[in-house]
Design a protein around this motif. Structure first.
Motif, PDB file in Angstrom:
ATOM      1  N   LYS A  59       0.837  -1.213   0.000  1.00  0.00           N
ATOM      2  CA  LYS A  59       0.000   0.000   0.000  1.00  0.00           C
ATOM      3  C   LYS A  59       0.863   1.251   0.000  1.00  0.00           C
ATOM      4  N   GLU A  60       1.882   1.262   0.832  1.00  0.00           N
ATOM      5  CA  GLU A  60       2.758   2.435   0.909  1.00  0.00           C
ATOM      6  C   GLU A  60       3.441   2.718  -0.424  1.00  0.00           C
ATOM      7  N   ARG A  61       3.778   1.673  -1.153  1.00  0.00           N
ATOM      8  CA  ARG A  61       4.536   1.838  -2.390  1.00  0.00           C
ATOM      9  C   ARG A  61       3.645   2.045  -3.617  1.00  0.00           C
ATOM     10  N   PHE A  62       2.492   1.335  -3.678  1.00  0.00           N
ATOM     11  CA  PHE A  62       1.765   1.256  -4.945  1.00  0.00           C
ATOM     12  C   PHE A  62       0.328   1.777  -4.936  1.00  0.00           C
ATOM     13  N   GLU A  63      -0.313   1.867  -3.790  1.00  0.00           N
ATOM     14  CA  GLU A  63      -1.760   2.101  -3.780  1.00  0.00           C
ATOM     15  C   GLU A  63      -2.166   3.395  -4.489  1.00  0.00           C
ATOM     16  N   ALA A  64      -1.349   4.452  -4.386  1.00  0.00           N
ATOM     17  CA  ALA A  64      -1.722   5.757  -4.942  1.00  0.00           C
ATOM     18  C   ALA A  64      -1.476   5.873  -6.444  1.00  0.00           C
ATOM     19  N   ILE A  65      -0.896   4.873  -7.078  1.00  0.00           N
ATOM     20  CA  ILE A  65      -0.586   4.933  -8.510  1.00  0.00           C
ATOM     21  C   ILE A  65      -1.865   4.770  -9.320  1.00  0.00           C
ATOM     22  N   ASN A  66      -2.049   5.611 -10.333  1.00  0.00           N
ATOM     23  CA  ASN A  66      -3.232   5.548 -11.188  1.00  0.00           C
ATOM     24  C   ASN A  66      -3.363   4.178 -11.855  1.00  0.00           C
ATOM     25  N   SER A  67      -4.606   3.689 -11.911  1.00  0.00           N
ATOM     26  CA  SER A  67      -4.953   2.421 -12.580  1.00  0.00           C
ATOM     27  C   SER A  67      -4.429   1.193 -11.850  1.00  0.00           C
ATOM     28  N   GLY A  88      -1.244  -9.456  -4.812  1.00  0.00           N
ATOM     29  CA  GLY A  88      -0.967  -8.107  -4.359  1.00  0.00           C
ATOM     30  C   GLY A  88      -1.327  -7.116  -5.460  1.00  0.00           C
ATOM     31  N   PHE A  89      -0.682  -5.950  -5.481  1.00  0.00           N
ATOM     32  CA  PHE A  89      -1.003  -4.894  -6.440  1.00  0.00           C
ATOM     33  C   PHE A  89      -0.471  -5.235  -7.834  1.00  0.00           C
ATOM     34  N   TRP A  90      -1.148  -4.708  -8.866  1.00  0.00           N
ATOM     35  CA  TRP A  90      -0.669  -4.892 -10.238  1.00  0.00           C
ATOM     36  C   TRP A  90      -1.246  -3.818 -11.161  1.00  0.00           C
ATOM     37  N   LEU A  91      -0.377  -3.371 -12.073  1.00  0.00           N
ATOM     38  CA  LEU A  91      -0.782  -2.446 -13.131  1.00  0.00           C
ATOM     39  C   LEU A  91      -1.094  -3.196 -14.421  1.00  0.00           C
ATOM     40  N   ALA A  92      -0.260  -4.163 -14.744  1.00  0.00           N
ATOM     41  CA  ALA A  92      -0.430  -4.949 -15.960  1.00  0.00           C
ATOM     42  C   ALA A  92       0.241  -6.300 -15.783  1.00  0.00           C
ATOM     43  N   CYS A  93      -0.269  -7.298 -16.496  1.00  0.00           N
ATOM     44  CA  CYS A  93       0.307  -8.641 -16.477  1.00  0.00           C
ATOM     45  C   CYS A  93       0.653  -9.049 -17.906  1.00  0.00           C
ATOM     46  N   TYR A  94       1.803  -9.664 -18.079  1.00  0.00           N
ATOM     47  CA  TYR A  94       2.293 -10.006 -19.415  1.00  0.00           C
ATOM     48  C   TYR A  94       2.775 -11.449 -19.486  1.00  0.00           C
ATOM     49  N   ALA A  95       2.691 -11.995 -20.687  1.00  0.00           N
ATOM     50  CA  ALA A  95       3.437 -13.200 -21.065  1.00  0.00           C
ATOM     51  C   ALA A  95       4.351 -12.796 -22.207  1.00  0.00           C
ATOM     52  N   GLY A  96       5.574 -13.287 -22.194  1.00  0.00           N
ATOM     53  CA  GLY A  96       6.447 -12.884 -23.284  1.00  0.00           C
ATOM     54  C   GLY A  96       7.865 -13.385 -23.175  1.00  0.00           C
TER      55      GLY A  96
END
Length: 464
Positions: free
Chosen positions: A72-80, A88-96
């Protein structure tokens, strides 16, 4: 004054990360091998009264912020930003994987993590990368190293199922003004986050922390034992854990080793290594009390693509969870050119690590109930509650048998007992565990069949 040695190491809850020794202001803690072949801090008798820094950076010490709070301290305030209990937190998930086939062939699973580290260096986001590289020393086959050129990452490719510790690197970071990208296992990443919480200068010096999904850590006895199965029963000079096979799925790789005499050995995952891994031979006891699968405090985390649509590709494919917007921008700029990437649902990430999730949720809940840990006067608490009913009776019996084998293997006395003698001695217990495992697999057939049918129905519905 009690410190991390008295309260964590003595309770078999240390993961050997070495961050505590690296931040100790008195130089009181030294990282050394213990009898189990694990790195542990030892007390040099110079502890400062009222200094609790080593405890405040320990990923297992009760009372420290858990992964939920640190995330929460590191990521919660990030848009999207989004969140699931498993990842836990995630902005995007990839395979590659990297587009260059030669580069991909040199990597354990697609070269995704190495490529990101190289881009952070090449574009001036950091001055140096700190990662694990081979070290041709029989006493320390792998180590953390500082790399300042993208091409230097070549020698750090591949996986290392071998103990490493971070104390020397932490001391270096503290005395320099450089900026770093660090990649490590979940407990290492958490310890560094806790250290940055205690020393705010570390937040600026380590702008990027990357993680690797982890189910368990192994002692160096694991490497020695696998080498013996491969026909090399001597001190080792070099090992490679993930040799690719063109004739097999990505999950069936070769272990390669060379002894100090020059003798070489090779054994594949399906020739006995998988059983040793699955039954948790030589696994640190602290791993049985860890609930962080996806390095939830890291800016990005990478893992093998253990999914039906990828696992048969012998070249290997990576999955990744991205939490840092800068890393996301780098990926979006290069997708299709240097990287073959596709966005995937977070549910696919969860599916790929279902076995590890089971171990670090339900099995952990049972273990906290049946074998609770207390540090000083504090009970060890995790994000799952102690619950003996988290597993059915048969599953509990199986976990108890696995934990017994794990404890027995950790105590293997290599100088006094050859690998063959050791195997013969614990053979009755191994046969017992095999019988239990067969019963568990048979009992789970209806559930697994139902799951397979459900996935097929969902896949068919998705095509429509």
């Amino acid at each position: 004054m009690k410190n991390v040695f008295d309260l964590v190491v003595q309770n078999n809850l240390c993961s050997g990360c070495g961050v505590c020794a690296g931040v100790c202001p008195a130089g009181n803690l030294a990282m050394e091998w213990n009898e189990q072949g694990e790195y542990m801090p030892t007390d040099q008798g110079r502890c400062i009264d009222s200094c609790t820094l080593c405890l405040r950076v320990c990923p297992f010490y009760p009372g420290n912020p858990d992964e939920n709070q640190l995330g929460k301290e590191r990521f919660e305030a990030i848009n999207s930003m989004q969140h699931t209990p498993e990842t836990g937190f995630w902005l995007a998930c990839y395979a590659g994987a990297v587009s260059d086939e030669i580069e991909r062939g040199k990597s354990a699973s697609g070269g995704f993590a190495s490529w990101v580290l190289g881009e952070l260096l090449a574009n001036g986001f950091v001055d140096e990368v700190i990662c694990v590289e081979p070290n041709e020393d029989p006493e320390k086959l792998f180590r953390f190293a500082r790399l300042d050129k993208p091409e230097d990452l070549e020698r750090a490719r591949g996986s290392a199922y071998y103990p490493v510790e971070f104390s020397e690197m932490m001391r270096y970071i503290k005395r320099t003004n450089k900026q770093f990208a660090v990649i490590g296992l979940p407990c290492f990443v958490k310890a560094i986050r806790l250290a940055a919480r205690a020393d705010k200068t570390l937040e600026r010096k380590i702008p990027f922390l990357l993680g690797i999904v982890c189910g368990q850590m192994k002692s160096r006895k694991y490497t020695q034992y696998i080498a013996s199965l491969a026909g090399v029963e001597e001190s080792l000079e070099k090992v490679y854990f993930r040799g690719k096979r063109n004739d097999a799925p990505a999950s069936d790789y070769n272990f390669l080793c060379r002894g100090i005499s020059g003798k070489e050995g090779k054994i594949s995952w399906t020739e006995g290594v998988s059983r040793i891994w699955g039954d948790r031979w030589f696994t640190l006891e602290s791993c049985g009390y860890c609930d962080d699968i996806f390095a939830e405090t890291a800016d990005a985390v990478f893992m093998d693509a253990w999914l039906p649509e990828y696992v048969n590709d012998s070249r290997g494919t990576s999955l990744a969870i991205i939490r840092n917007p800068e890393i996301l921008k780098i990926l979006e700029r290069n997708s299709g050119s240097q990287l073959d990437l596709s966005r995937i649902p977070v549910e696919k990430i969860i599916q790929s690590q279902q076995g590890v999730i089971e171990n670090k949720r339900k099995v952990l809940s049972y273990r906290l109930s049946s074998r609770p840990k207390t540090i000083g006067e504090r009970p060890l608490t995790k994000r799952v509650p102690p619950d003996v009913s988290a597993l059915n009776c048969l599953a509990r019996y199986h976990v108890d048998a696995v934990d017994s084998i794990s404890s027995e293997t950790r105590a293997w006395d290599i100088p006094k007992e050859s690998a063959g003698e050791f195997r013969a001695r614990i053979s009755p217990e191994l046969k017992r565990l095999q019988r239990i495992s067969k019963i568990v697999r048979f009992a789970s057939l209806p559930r697994r069949a139902a799951g397979k049918i459900l996935r097929a129905i969902k896949k068919k519905a998705g095509r429509k």
